[in-house]
Design a protein around this motif. Structure first.
Motif, PDB file in Angstrom:
ATOM      1  N   ASN A   1       0.828  -1.224   0.000  1.00  0.00           N
ATOM      2  CA  ASN A   1       0.000   0.000   0.000  1.00  0.00           C
ATOM      3  C   ASN A   1       0.857   1.266   0.000  1.00  0.00           C
ATOM      4  O   ASN A   1       0.558   2.216  -0.723  1.00  0.00           O
ATOM      5  N   VAL A   2       1.920   1.247   0.785  1.00  0.00           N
ATOM      6  CA  VAL A   2       2.801   2.433   0.824  1.00  0.00           C
ATOM      7  C   VAL A   2       3.402   2.679  -0.560  1.00  0.00           C
ATOM      8  O   VAL A   2       3.419   3.804  -1.063  1.00  0.00           O
ATOM      9  N   ILE A   3       3.865   1.558  -1.156  1.00  0.00           N
ATOM     10  CA  ILE A   3       4.474   1.709  -2.494  1.00  0.00           C
ATOM     11  C   ILE A   3       3.431   2.222  -3.499  1.00  0.00           C
ATOM     12  O   ILE A   3       3.676   3.134  -4.268  1.00  0.00           O
ATOM     13  N   ARG A   4       2.235   1.634  -3.410  1.00  0.00           N
ATOM     14  CA  ARG A   4       1.207   2.056  -4.363  1.00  0.00           C
ATOM     15  C   ARG A   4       0.886   3.533  -4.186  1.00  0.00           C
ATOM     16  O   ARG A   4       0.759   4.285  -5.152  1.00  0.00           O
ATOM     17  N   GLU A   5       0.778   3.959  -2.928  1.00  0.00           N
ATOM     18  CA  GLU A   5       0.444   5.369  -2.679  1.00  0.00           C
ATOM     19  C   GLU A   5       1.558   6.293  -3.152  1.00  0.00           C
ATOM     20  O   GLU A   5       1.299   7.323  -3.805  1.00  0.00           O
ATOM     21  N   SER A   6       2.819   5.907  -2.871  1.00  0.00           N
ATOM     22  CA  SER A   6       3.901   6.821  -3.257  1.00  0.00           C
ATOM     23  C   SER A   6       4.026   6.875  -4.783  1.00  0.00           C
ATOM     24  O   SER A   6       4.240   7.921  -5.376  1.00  0.00           O
ATOM     25  N   VAL A   7       3.826   5.712  -5.454  1.00  0.00           N
ATOM     26  CA  VAL A   7       3.875   5.708  -6.933  1.00  0.00           C
ATOM     27  C   VAL A   7       2.733   6.559  -7.478  1.00  0.00           C
ATOM     28  O   VAL A   7       2.915   7.374  -8.389  1.00  0.00           O
ATOM     29  N   THR A   8       1.542   6.426  -6.903  1.00  0.00           N
ATOM     30  CA  THR A   8       0.389   7.209  -7.368  1.00  0.00           C
ATOM     31  C   THR A   8       0.668   8.705  -7.212  1.00  0.00           C
ATOM     32  O   THR A   8       0.361   9.500  -8.108  1.00  0.00           O
ATOM     33  N   GLU A   9       1.265   9.064  -6.094  1.00  0.00           N
ATOM     34  CA  GLU A   9       1.571  10.468  -5.838  1.00  0.00           C
ATOM     35  C   GLU A   9       2.526  11.035  -6.903  1.00  0.00           C
ATOM     36  O   GLU A   9       2.292  12.084  -7.492  1.00  0.00           O
ATOM     37  N   VAL A  10       3.606  10.271  -7.167  1.00  0.00           N
ATOM     38  CA  VAL A  10       4.593  10.716  -8.164  1.00  0.00           C
ATOM     39  C   VAL A  10       3.919  10.824  -9.538  1.00  0.00           C
ATOM     40  O   VAL A  10       4.120  11.782 -10.292  1.00  0.00           O
ATOM     41  N   LEU A  11       3.086   9.805  -9.817  1.00  0.00           N
ATOM     42  CA  LEU A  11       2.413   9.791 -11.127  1.00  0.00           C
ATOM     43  C   LEU A  11       1.480  10.999 -11.280  1.00  0.00           C
ATOM     44  O   LEU A  11       1.458  11.667 -12.321  1.00  0.00           O
ATOM     45  N   GLU A  12       0.740  11.326 -10.232  1.00  0.00           N
ATOM     46  CA  GLU A  12      -0.185  12.462 -10.321  1.00  0.00           C
ATOM     47  C   GLU A  12       0.567  13.771 -10.477  1.00  0.00           C
ATOM     48  O   GLU A  12       0.157  14.649 -11.233  1.00  0.00           O
ATOM     49  N   ALA A  13       1.705  13.866  -9.753  1.00  0.00           N
ATOM     50  CA  ALA A  13       2.499  15.096  -9.862  1.00  0.00           C
ATOM     51  C   ALA A  13       3.012  15.248 -11.293  1.00  0.00           C
ATOM     52  O   ALA A  13       2.970  16.321 -11.891  1.00  0.00           O
ATOM     53  N   ARG A  14       3.500  14.075 -11.841  1.00  0.00           N
ATOM     54  CA  ARG A  14       4.018  14.117 -13.225  1.00  0.00           C
ATOM     55  C   ARG A  14       2.902  14.468 -14.204  1.00  0.00           C
ATOM     56  O   ARG A  14       3.077  15.242 -15.143  1.00  0.00           O
ATOM     57  N   MET A  15       1.702  13.890 -13.960  1.00  0.00           N
ATOM     58  CA  MET A  15       0.539  14.144 -14.817  1.00  0.00           C
ATOM     59  C   MET A  15       0.200  15.637 -14.814  1.00  0.00           C
ATOM     60  O   MET A  15      -0.040  16.248 -15.855  1.00  0.00           O
ATOM     61  N   ALA A  16       0.182  16.247 -13.623  1.00  0.00           N
ATOM     62  CA  ALA A  16      -0.143  17.680 -13.500  1.00  0.00           C
ATOM     63  C   ALA A  16       0.869  18.510 -14.292  1.00  0.00           C
ATOM     64  O   ALA A  16       0.511  19.461 -14.991  1.00  0.00           O
ATOM     65  N   LYS A  17       2.146  18.083 -14.220  1.00  0.00           N
ATOM     66  CA  LYS A  17       3.187  18.839 -14.919  1.00  0.00           C
ATOM     67  C   LYS A  17       2.986  18.736 -16.438  1.00  0.00           C
ATOM     68  O   LYS A  17       3.034  19.730 -17.166  1.00  0.00           O
TER      69      LYS A  17
END
Ligand code: FA5
Length: 345
Positions: free
Chosen positions: A62-78
């Protein structure tokens, strides 16, 4: 399994950084976090682990999934921001650019010359009179001292509709009609309009063309009034230096009759191609209204006299604008017509 999770995390983070557009990033999200992705697979495989390890591994996934999701969303926003900026750049409007000119129409050169002539005479107190283009033989010829069989009728080849009706060959019938209407009163009119003749079309002749007639009737109207009026007119149309000259001529409805020349506006009288080396250019016919014409219209020619003139605006426009062929006025070629903008006048 913990090792595999770490590898997976490195792998997906690298793919996220590699994705250079929204679609590629979405593909990474589906591939790694989607229902058929390796992280979901790992979660599904938890059942095979010894029960005491399950909570720890579950929390780690779960931690890995959340941290990957966070990075992905940040990249998506950029990436989204970059896409919007690129679009704005592409669609930006330079408000300092000059606007595109809107094509406007302009008056036909012939209309302009007719209006210029009308304006001049209106400013001198003349009124505008009109008559029919399909005219009676009586007004076109007889009332103008041209009885049937008169040889001078041949000066104007006519389009007859019946024995008594024809297309008017000049604007002079409007003289006769106006005099009849005014019943002995003084007159000061110009009569612009279309006329028709069985002339063969060439560079200076057309079977349909325009004329402007002038008629002044009153007590004591003299040849000098005609000369003064035409002299002013020539200066107005062709410039202040213009001289005029009246040459004897013949029209059955005027006596004496004259033709008016103006000194050549191109060479000033020295002789050139415009004036055919004579220094003069003919522009109209005129004369004192014949007593017979006045009498036929009910005027007492011992009290009332008058002058009349008739000109061809096409010929005047040709001289004024240096047009070499009268047919240009009728073919409506926009390349010709659009050369005559009002500002050039
Ligand atoms: C007449 O038509 C007389 N009615 C003019 C007049 C009026 C004389 C009043 C005296 C008193 P004329 O046929 O010359 O005259 O024509 C007058 C003008 O019309 C000419 O000077 C010329 O500019 C023009 N014109 C004549 N025939 C043609 C033609 N076929 N095409 C173009 N313009 C023409």
């Amino acid at each position: 399994m913990e090792e595999r999770l770490k590898e997976l995390k490195e792998e997906v983070l690298a793919k996220i950084q590699e994705a250079s557009n929204i679609k590629a990033l979405n593909d990474v999200r589906v591939a790694y976090l989607g229902r058929k992705g390796p992280i979901t697979d790992l979660l599904k495989g938890m059942g095979k682990l010894p029960p005491e390890e399950r909570p720890k591994m579950g929390a780690l996934v779960n931690v890995i999934r959340e941290s990957v999701t966070e990075v992905l969303e940040a990249r998506m926003a950029k990436l989204e921001e970059e896409a919007i900026n690129a679009q704005l750049e592409k669609e930006s409007i330079d408000v300092t650019l000059p606007g595109r000119p809107i094509k406007t129409g302009n008056h036909h050169p012939l209309t302009r010359v007719v209006e210029e002539i009308e304006d001049f005479f209106l400013s001198m107190g003349y009124e505008i009179a009109e008559g029919p283009e399909v005219e009676k033989d009586y007004y076109n010829f007889e009332a103008l001292n041209l009885p049937k069989g008169h040889p001078a009728r041949d000066m104007q080849d006519s389009f007859y509709i019946s024995e008594e009706i024809l297309l008017r060959t000049h604007t002079s019938p409007v003289q006769a009609r106006t005099m009849e209407e005014k019943k002995g009163e003084p007159i000061k009119v110009i009569c612009p309009g279309k006329v028709y003749r069985r002339d063969s079309d060439d560079a200076t002749h057309s079977h349909q063309f325009t004329q402007i007639e002038g008629l002044v009737v009153g007590e004591n109207i003299r040849m000098s009034d005609l000369k003064g009026t035409l002299s002013l007119f020539a200066k107005e149309m062709f410039g202040n230096d213009r001289e005029i000259r009246l040459r004897p001529s013949f029209f059955p409805f005027t006596e004496p009759s004259v033709e008016m020349d103006i000194s050549c506006f191109k060479c000033g009288g020295d002789g050139c191609n415009v004036c055919k080396k004579t220094g003069w250019i003919e522009i109209l016919g005129a004369g004192m209204v014949h007593p017979n014409v006045l009498e036929m219209a009910g005027y007492d020619s011992s009290v009332m006299t008058g002058f009349a003139f008739g000109m061809g605006p096409e010929r005047i426009a040709m001289l004024k604008y240096g047009v070499e062929d009268i047919r240009h006025f009728y073919t409506n070629d926009v390349r010709f017509i659009s050369q005559f903008h009002r500002t050039e006048a």
